[in-house]
Design a protein around this motif. Structure first.
Motif, PDB file in Angstrom:
ATOM      1  N   ASN A 254       0.801  -1.215   0.000  1.00  0.00           N
ATOM      2  CA  ASN A 254       0.000   0.000   0.000  1.00  0.00           C
ATOM      3  C   ASN A 254       0.841   1.274   0.000  1.00  0.00           C
ATOM      4  O   ASN A 254       0.287   2.378   0.097  1.00  0.00           O
ATOM      5  CB  ASN A 254      -0.933   0.000   1.222  1.00  0.00           C
ATOM      6  CG  ASN A 254      -1.964  -1.113   1.153  1.00  0.00           C
ATOM      7  OD1 ASN A 254      -2.665  -1.249   0.159  1.00  0.00           O
ATOM      8  ND2 ASN A 254      -2.034  -1.926   2.187  1.00  0.00           N
ATOM      9  N   ASN A 256       2.915   3.887  -1.962  1.00  0.00           N
ATOM     10  CA  ASN A 256       3.204   4.377  -3.305  1.00  0.00           C
ATOM     11  C   ASN A 256       4.697   4.518  -3.530  1.00  0.00           C
ATOM     12  O   ASN A 256       5.200   4.268  -4.635  1.00  0.00           O
ATOM     13  CB  ASN A 256       2.506   5.714  -3.544  1.00  0.00           C
ATOM     14  CG  ASN A 256       1.068   5.534  -4.013  1.00  0.00           C
ATOM     15  OD1 ASN A 256       0.785   4.719  -4.883  1.00  0.00           O
ATOM     16  ND2 ASN A 256       0.154   6.273  -3.425  1.00  0.00           N
ATOM     17  N   ASN A 284      -8.337  -5.224  -6.254  1.00  0.00           N
ATOM     18  CA  ASN A 284      -8.628  -5.007  -4.841  1.00  0.00           C
ATOM     19  C   ASN A 284      -9.952  -5.673  -4.472  1.00  0.00           C
ATOM     20  O   ASN A 284     -10.663  -6.191  -5.335  1.00  0.00           O
ATOM     21  CB  ASN A 284      -8.656  -3.503  -4.518  1.00  0.00           C
ATOM     22  CG  ASN A 284      -9.654  -2.756  -5.402  1.00  0.00           C
ATOM     23  OD1 ASN A 284     -10.634  -3.323  -5.871  1.00  0.00           O
ATOM     24  ND2 ASN A 284      -9.402  -1.484  -5.626  1.00  0.00           N
ATOM     25  N   HIS A 300      -8.410   1.685 -11.372  1.00  0.00           N
ATOM     26  CA  HIS A 300      -8.559   1.868  -9.936  1.00  0.00           C
ATOM     27  C   HIS A 300      -8.942   0.575  -9.224  1.00  0.00           C
ATOM     28  O   HIS A 300      -9.004   0.541  -7.989  1.00  0.00           O
ATOM     29  CB  HIS A 300      -9.608   2.949  -9.652  1.00  0.00           C
ATOM     30  CG  HIS A 300      -9.257   4.281 -10.253  1.00  0.00           C
ATOM     31  ND1 HIS A 300      -8.147   5.004  -9.868  1.00  0.00           N
ATOM     32  CD2 HIS A 300      -9.844   5.007 -11.241  1.00  0.00           C
ATOM     33  CE1 HIS A 300      -8.079   6.124 -10.574  1.00  0.00           C
ATOM     34  NE2 HIS A 300      -9.089   6.139 -11.418  1.00  0.00           N
ATOM     35  N   SER A 302      -7.048  -2.007  -9.366  1.00  0.00           N
ATOM     36  CA  SER A 302      -5.778  -2.642  -9.044  1.00  0.00           C
ATOM     37  C   SER A 302      -5.548  -2.633  -7.541  1.00  0.00           C
ATOM     38  O   SER A 302      -5.743  -1.618  -6.873  1.00  0.00           O
ATOM     39  CB  SER A 302      -4.635  -1.898  -9.746  1.00  0.00           C
ATOM     40  OG  SER A 302      -3.377  -2.417  -9.362  1.00  0.00           O
ATOM     41  N   SER A 306      -1.463   2.858  -5.977  1.00  0.00           N
ATOM     42  CA  SER A 306      -1.783   3.257  -7.350  1.00  0.00           C
ATOM     43  C   SER A 306      -0.530   3.536  -8.176  1.00  0.00           C
ATOM     44  O   SER A 306      -0.611   3.673  -9.401  1.00  0.00           O
ATOM     45  CB  SER A 306      -2.670   4.502  -7.351  1.00  0.00           C
ATOM     46  OG  SER A 306      -1.994   5.599  -6.734  1.00  0.00           O
TER      47      SER A 306
END
Length: 312
Positions: A254, A256, A284, A300, A302, A306
């Motif tokens: 989670n 980035n 997800n 989105h 995924s 991101s």
């Protein structure tokens, strides 16, 4: 010696070799040549390769932690996506004119608009959604040049390397046998320059590690990216498929910053080796009452950070 902690001894020896700063490949070569013959009985090369890979994957210390120079300097990561710009270099605007279309190099698409040389593509679907089967079909399309397999134009026949970190060797063989039988693909169809154009590796034998955490610094480092790039170049691989992404790194899914770094390593492989990279990833967890049709085609969906789809 078998029955006298031979398995543990093999693991310990590989760890010691790793600690003095030897690469995983060189460690395997040295142990196969200079150490394995003294074992009773000697390991098979496949067994020995797994033992060495486990030492490099699960060892508590970073590669070279026991080398003399480690007492004085910290070794840099094996491959860094960050390019350091010397301070004395001037950064100035590059004003351009409209280029002649004939002089602009077109994008090097390989299969439809699914994968592009020098770039990363991400294939996202729920667990059990046949992602691996779809990727195998895409690989066979690229190797054979048959556009009917995926319903996409094959811009150029290329060698494809599938690195499946999740399934064992036999599962990959079963899928390959089923797909080639169903679609009438012969061994001759898969030849490129007289040799098979498809390579399939299983993480059961040697797990692919794009990023692991250095126990001393806590930073992400990679131990396989450089070797992976060398092999792609050496064997002329046009498409690399990494399946699944989550099995190839120890980053915070989670974050980035961390996922972006791993993704940039993948992009560095694509650019340096001149190949297309396809990353297989999970979706997800859908919100309650979510409509599948609304999620399809949305980046989105995924799972995790991101930054992965941002790099793709």
């Amino acid at each position: 010696v078998e029955g006298s902690a031979g398995d543990t001894t093999t693991y310990v020896v590989a760890n010691v070799v790793k600690d003095v700063g030897v690469s995983e490949l060189k460690c395997f070569e040295l142990m196969a040549e200079a150490w394995n013959p003294s074992c009773s009985p000697p390991w098979s090369l496949d067994e020995l390769r797994v033992k060495v890979a486990n030492a490099y994957l699960y060892g508590t210390d970073a590669i070279g932690a026991g080398a003399p120079e480690a007492e004085f300097t910290v070794a840099p990561p094996t491959l860094s996506p960050v390019i350091q710009t010397p301070e004395h270099v001037e950064i100035t605007p590059n004003f351009v004119t409209i280029p002649d279309a004939a002089d602009v190099e077109p994008r090097q698409w390989v299969l439809g608009t699914m994968c592009l040389k020098g770039a990363v593509s991400v294939l996202v679907a729920p667990p059990g959604g046949s992602k691996s089967t779809l990727c195998l079909l895409a690989a066979l399309a690229v190797v054979t040049g048959r556009k009917d397999l995926m319903g996409m134009h094959v811009h150029s026949r290329e060698k494809v390397w599938i690195y499946n970190n999740e399934d064992d060797v036999n599962e990959s063989r079963l899928r390959l046998a089923a797909a080639t039988q169903h679609h009438g693909i012969s061994p001759t169809d898969m030849l490129i320059n007289g040799k098979s154009g498809l390579a399939i590796n299983s993480g059961d034998v040697t797990p692919l590690v794009l990023a692991k955490r250095d126990p001393r610094s806590g930073q992400l480092v990679t131990q396989h990216a450089r070797r992976l790039t060398q092999q792609i170049i050496e064997h002329g691989i046009g498409v690399l498929i990494i399946d699944p992404f989550a099995e190839t790194h120890h980053a915070d899914e989670n974050s980035n910053q961390e996922i972006g770094q791993v993704a940039r390593w993948c992009r560095a492989i694509a650019k340096r080796a001149g190949c297309a990279v396809i990353i297989v990833h999970h979706t997800n967890k859908p919100a309650q009452f979510a409509v599948d049709e609304a999620r399809a085609g949305s980046m989105h969906t995924s799972r995790g950070a991101s930054a992965l789809v941002g790099v793709a």
